[in-house]
Each structure stands twice: as structure tokens, then as C-alpha cells.
Design a protein around this motif. Structure first.
Motif, PDB file in Angstrom:
ATOM      1  N   VAL A  84       0.842  -1.191   0.000  1.00 48.81           N
ATOM      2  CA  VAL A  84       0.000   0.000   0.000  1.00 48.81           C
ATOM      3  C   VAL A  84       0.877   1.241   0.000  1.00 48.81           C
ATOM      4  N   SER A  85       0.344   2.319  -0.534  1.00 48.20           N
ATOM      5  CA  SER A  85       1.044   3.593  -0.502  1.00 48.20           C
ATOM      6  C   SER A  85       0.945   4.185   0.896  1.00 48.20           C
ATOM      7  N   VAL A  86       2.004   4.848   1.310  1.00 50.05           N
ATOM      8  CA  VAL A  86       2.014   5.541   2.586  1.00 50.05           C
ATOM      9  C   VAL A  86       2.052   7.030   2.270  1.00 50.05           C
ATOM     10  N   PRO A  87       1.064   7.801   2.740  1.00 47.03           N
ATOM     11  CA  PRO A  87       1.072   9.246   2.475  1.00 47.03           C
ATOM     12  C   PRO A  87       2.355   9.894   2.999  1.00 47.03           C
ATOM     13  N   ALA A  88       2.834  10.900   2.311  1.00 53.84           N
ATOM     14  CA  ALA A  88       4.098  11.557   2.667  1.00 53.84           C
ATOM     15  C   ALA A  88       4.109  12.014   4.124  1.00 53.84           C
TER      16      ALA A  88
ATOM     17  N   PHE B  97       8.347   4.579   8.121  1.00 54.92           N
ATOM     18  CA  PHE B  97       9.662   4.098   7.697  1.00 54.92           C
ATOM     19  C   PHE B  97      10.805   4.478   8.635  1.00 54.92           C
ATOM     20  N   GLY B  98      10.566   5.429   9.548  1.00 52.30           N
ATOM     21  CA  GLY B  98      11.630   5.867  10.462  1.00 52.30           C
ATOM     22  C   GLY B  98      12.794   6.460   9.704  1.00 52.30           C
ATOM     23  N   TRP B  99      14.016   6.055  10.079  1.00 55.46           N
ATOM     24  CA  TRP B  99      15.221   6.633   9.482  1.00 55.46           C
ATOM     25  C   TRP B  99      15.333   6.350   7.987  1.00 55.46           C
ATOM     26  N   LEU B 100      14.609   5.345   7.502  1.00 57.06           N
ATOM     27  CA  LEU B 100      14.670   5.042   6.063  1.00 57.06           C
ATOM     28  C   LEU B 100      13.897   6.053   5.206  1.00 57.06           C
ATOM     29  N   THR B 101      13.134   6.931   5.841  1.00 55.94           N
ATOM     30  CA  THR B 101      12.331   7.903   5.090  1.00 55.94           C
ATOM     31  C   THR B 101      13.177   8.718   4.120  1.00 55.94           C
TER      32      THR B 101
END
Length: 101
Positions: free
Chosen positions: A38-42, A49-53
Motif C-alpha cells: 500500500v502507498s504511505v502518504p508523505a 519508515f523511520g530513518w529510512l524515510t
């Protein structure tokens, strides 16, 4: 070939694909793990995602166009999506290997 003849400081990419989207990668992985994608809104990305953002949001396409031209080279191996879709990254190790761990 690149180690022996590329000019110092060269940036080379040995990839067959150009512009593979994170969504396409996630869909292949989700299919193999039987998980929905699924898409995650910005505005929710940092919480999800934490640090992976920062990594996930960066537009960092890799292209081998320069490498292909400089070395008259063509990739012959499967591309990223084809390779991941083969499923070998998702296979369970034999039971004998899991007991050793």
C-alpha cells in the motif's frame, strides 16, 4: 575491464535496469511474502519508515548508459525485478541450516 581502464574518479553503474520504482520493487517483494503493498502518504512516511524515510524519498536513479558507452558493454544478467521475482531471496534454508543457527 572497469578496474583496469576506467579513468580515476569514474562513476560507473553495472545495472541492466533504468528507473526501477520503489513501488515496483515493493510489489515483487509483497507478492513473494504474501503481503499487501500500500502507498504511505508523505505526511505518515516518517512514522512508518523511520530513518529510512530520507532514503525512500530520495530520487537516486542509477543508469549504466555511460558505462555501456565507455566500455562498449551490454548487461547480460537479469534486471533487478526479474532477479527478485525468481524467488531465491525468499526461500527458507534447509532445516539442517536453521538448527545450526
Amino acid at each position: 575491464m572497469a578496474l583496469e581502464s576506467a579513468p580515476p574518479g569514474s562513476t560507473l553503474h553495472a545495472v541492466a535496469d533504468e528507473g526501477v520504482s520503489l513501488r515496483d520493487i515493493a510489489e515483487v517483494i509483497g507478492r513473494h511474502l504474501n503481503l499487501p503493498v500500500v502507498s504511505v502518504p508523505a505526511e505518515e512516511a516518517q512514522d512508518h519508515f523511520g530513518w529510512l524515510t530520507m532514503v525512500m524519498a530520495a530520487d537516486q536513479p542509477a543508469s549504466s548508459a555511460h558505462t555501456r558507452e565507455q566500455f562498449d558493454w551490454q548487461p547480460t544478467r537479469p534486471g533487478l525485478l526479474e532477479d527478485v521475482d525468481k524467488g531465491h531471496y525468499f526461500r527458507q534454508p534447509p532445516e539442517s541450516e536453521t538448527r545450526r543457527q
